[in-house]
Design a protein around this motif. Structure first.
Motif, PDB file in Angstrom:
ATOM      1  N   VAL A   1       0.904  -1.383  -0.325  1.00  0.00           N
ATOM      2  CA  VAL A   1      -0.156  -0.141  -0.116  1.00  0.00           C
ATOM      3  C   VAL A   1       0.992   1.558  -0.075  1.00  0.00           C
TER       4      VAL A   1
ATOM      5  N   TYR B   1      -1.320  -0.399  -4.826  1.00  0.00           N
ATOM      6  CA  TYR B   1      -2.415  -0.310  -4.239  1.00  0.00           C
ATOM      7  C   TYR B   1      -1.988   1.058  -3.637  1.00  0.00           C
TER       8      TYR B   1
ATOM      9  N   ILE C   1      -8.233   1.002   1.744  1.00  0.00           N
ATOM     10  CA  ILE C   1      -7.350  -0.611   1.651  1.00  0.00           C
ATOM     11  C   ILE C   1      -8.212  -1.915   2.563  1.00  0.00           C
TER      12      ILE C   1
ATOM     13  N   VAL D   1      -1.410  -8.041   2.769  1.00  0.00           N
ATOM     14  CA  VAL D   1      -1.201  -6.597   2.917  1.00  0.00           C
ATOM     15  C   VAL D   1       0.275  -6.967   3.597  1.00  0.00           C
TER      16      VAL D   1
END
Length: 423
Positions: A132, A167, A193, A202
Motif C-alpha cells: 500500500v 495499491y 485498503i 497487505v
C-alpha cells in the motif's frame, strides 16, 4: 578550465537527453552552503543536492574520512571480504532510528534500492503480496519504485508495465482535504485498503512521514499514528521512507519521531552519506533476519569509502547538534516565508524541509507557471532552489544545516524579490 558553454556543447553530444539539470552552469567547487561555477559565479544553496549535503558540501570531517579510507582500500565487496566500517554504519542506524526493539540493518547504494529491499523483506517475512502506497508519493525511478511513485511525468511516462500488487490510497493533504482531520483522513485511506485490497493481503504500508517530491506535504496530526495502528493490527509491515526526511533534516533525527511513530522498517539515504552514495534498510530483527543468507546485498552496497563518509557525517551531525540547527532554520525561515507568500498560498514543513505552494487567487488551483517563474528568478539572482509537487506548483527549500543565518537571510531576500517580480 572549459567554460560552461563549452561543456554544455559537449554534454549535448555525450549525455542522454533524458538526464536534465536545474541550471545550465557547470560547477567548479562547493563548500558549506555555497556553490561556485567554472566562471566564478556563486549561488547560495537552498537545494543541498536534493537534501544530500546536510552537513555542508565538502564537510571537513567527511573529506578527511574519504581520503584516509581511499588510501587503505577502495573496494572488496562486503559479501566477499567484509570490513568493520560497514558494521559500524549498521550500528549507528540501529541506534538512531526510532523503535525500542532489537534491530538489524543492511546497506545498499541508493534510496530506490533501499525501498526495493524493504519491500522484498516485508514480502518475504509476511508471505503476502500487496504493498500500500499513497497519493503524491515518490519512492524512486527503478521499475518497482516507479510503480510505488505516484507522479507520471517525468518519472513513469511510457516506462511501463510496472510491478504488480501495488495499491494507492489517499494521503492526508491538509490544503486539499476540505477540513479533514488526521484521523478522518486516515479512515478514508483505511477504508480503501479494507475494501479494495484486504488487510490479510497487505505485506507493507509504505509512507513518507513528510512527502518529498510530492510537495513537502505534512500530514495532519493523527494521520500517521492511525495508519501505524492499522498496520500493526493487520500484521502488515509499516515502512517509513525517511530518505529525504532523515538525518536531522526536520529537526529530529527522523521525521517519524514528530508523532512518536516506531516503523517496522526505515529506509535511509541522501543526507546519510555526506555526499557519497550510500543507503540503508533498518528495522525489526525478526523481519530483517527472516531473509535467507544471500537474499540481500549488492556489489557496491556499503562501499568502504561511502561508509567512512557516512560515519563522519553522522559524527558531524552529533557534534554540531544539527537537529537543533534545523529547528533554528525553521524559526528563521517560516515567518519570512509566510510574509513572502501571496494570499491563499501555503507555507509548510518542518525543520529545514520547508515549502511554499503557489495557487491561483481561488486558493486551490495549482499555479505551476508562477512557481517555475519564481524558481528561474531565484537561479538568475544567485540562489539554488527546487520545485516539486504533483502539480509542479511547490517551491521547496532544503538548505544545508550548517548554513549561516546571514546566508539564509540573503537567500530569503532573493525569494521575496522573485515572488514580487512574478506578480
Amino acid at each position: 578550465m572549459p567554460s560552461s558553454g563549452e561543456v554544455h556543447k559537449r554534454r549535448t553530444a555525450a549525455v542522454a537527453r533524458g538526464v536534465s539539470s536545474v541550471i545550465t552552469s557547470y560547477v567548479d567547487s562547493a563548500a558549506g552552503g555555497h556553490v561556485r561555477d567554472v566562471e566564478g559565479r556563486e549561488w547560495i544553496d537552498f537545494a543541498s543536492g536534493i537534501a544530500v549535503t546536510t552537513v555542508g558540501n565538502s564537510a571537513p570531517r567527511v573529506v578527511e574520512a574519504i581520503r584516509a579510507q581511499a588510501e587503505r582500500f577502495t573496494h572488496t565487496c562486503f559479501m566477499v571480504a567484509p570490513y568493520e566500517s560497514y558494521v559500524a554504519v549498521c550500528e549507528q542506524l540501529i541506534a538512531l532510528t526510532p523503535g525500542a526493539f532489537e534491530k538489524r540493518a543492511a546497506l545498499v547504494n541508493s534510496g530506490a534500492e533501499a525501498v526495493e529491499n524493504a519491500v522484498k523483506i516485508a514480502r518475504h517475512a509476511t508471505g503476502r503480496p500487496a504493498v500500500v502506497v499513497f497519493d503524491h508519493a515518490y519512492h524512486g525511478r527503478t521499475n518497482l519504485t516507479m510503480a510505488l511513485t505516484a507522479k507520471n511525468m517525468p518519472y513513469k511516462h511510457r516506462f511501463g508495465p510496472f510491478a504488480p500488487e501495488i495499491y494507492r490510497v489517499p494521503m492526508s493533504y491538509p490544503l486539499r482535504d476540505g477540513g479533514l482531520t488526521g484521523p478522518e483522513a486516515a479512515m478514508r485511506a483505511i477504508d480503501v485498503i479494507d475494501k479494495q485490497v484486504g488487510g490479510p493481503n497487505v505485506a507493507a504500508v509504505l509512507i513518507e512521514p513528510i512527502q518529498g517530491e510530492g510537495g513537502f506535504v505534512v500530514p495532519a496530526p493523527g494521520f500517521l499514528p492511525a495508519i501505524a495502528a492499522w498496520a500493526r493490527a493487520a500484521s502488515a509491515v509499516l515502512i517509513a521512507d525517511e530518505i529525504q526526511t532523515g538525518f536531522c533534516r526536520t529537526g529530529h533525527w527522523f521525521a517519524s519521531e514528530h508523532e512518536g511513530i516506531e516503523p517496522d522498517l526505515v529506509t535511509t539515504a541522501k543526507g546519510m552519506g555526506g555526499g557519497l552514495p550510500i543507503a540503508g534498510v533498518t528495522g525489526r530483527a525478526d523481519l530483517m533476519d527472516a531473509v535467507h543468507p544471500g537474499g540481500l546485498g549488492g556489489t557496491y552496497g556499503g562501499n568502504p569509502i561511502a561508509c567512512a563518509a557516512a560515519l563522519a557525517a553522522i559524527d558531524t551531525m552529533r557534534d554540531l547538534d544539527l537537529c537543533a540547527a534545523a529547528r533554528g532554520i525553521e524559526q528563521q525561515m517560516l515567518p519570512a516565508l509566510r510574509a513572502i507568500a501571496p494570499p491563499g498560498c501555503e507555507v509548510r514543513g518542518r525543520g529545514a524541509m520547508l515549502a511554499l505552494e503557489f495557487v491561483q487567487p481561488d486558493g486551490r488551483t495549482p499555479d505551476a507557471a508562477r512557481t517555475a517563474a519564481v524558481a528561474r528568478a531565484c537561479h538568475e539572482a544567485g540562489l539554488l532552489v527546487l520545485t516539486c509537487g504533483t502539480y509542479g506548483n511547490v517551491l521547496r527549500f532544503l538548505p544545508p544545516l550548517v548554513i549561516s543565518s546571514a546566508d539564509l537571510a540573503r537567500g530569503l531576500s532573493i525569494v521575496a524579490a522573485a515572488v514580487e517580480q512574478s506578480h
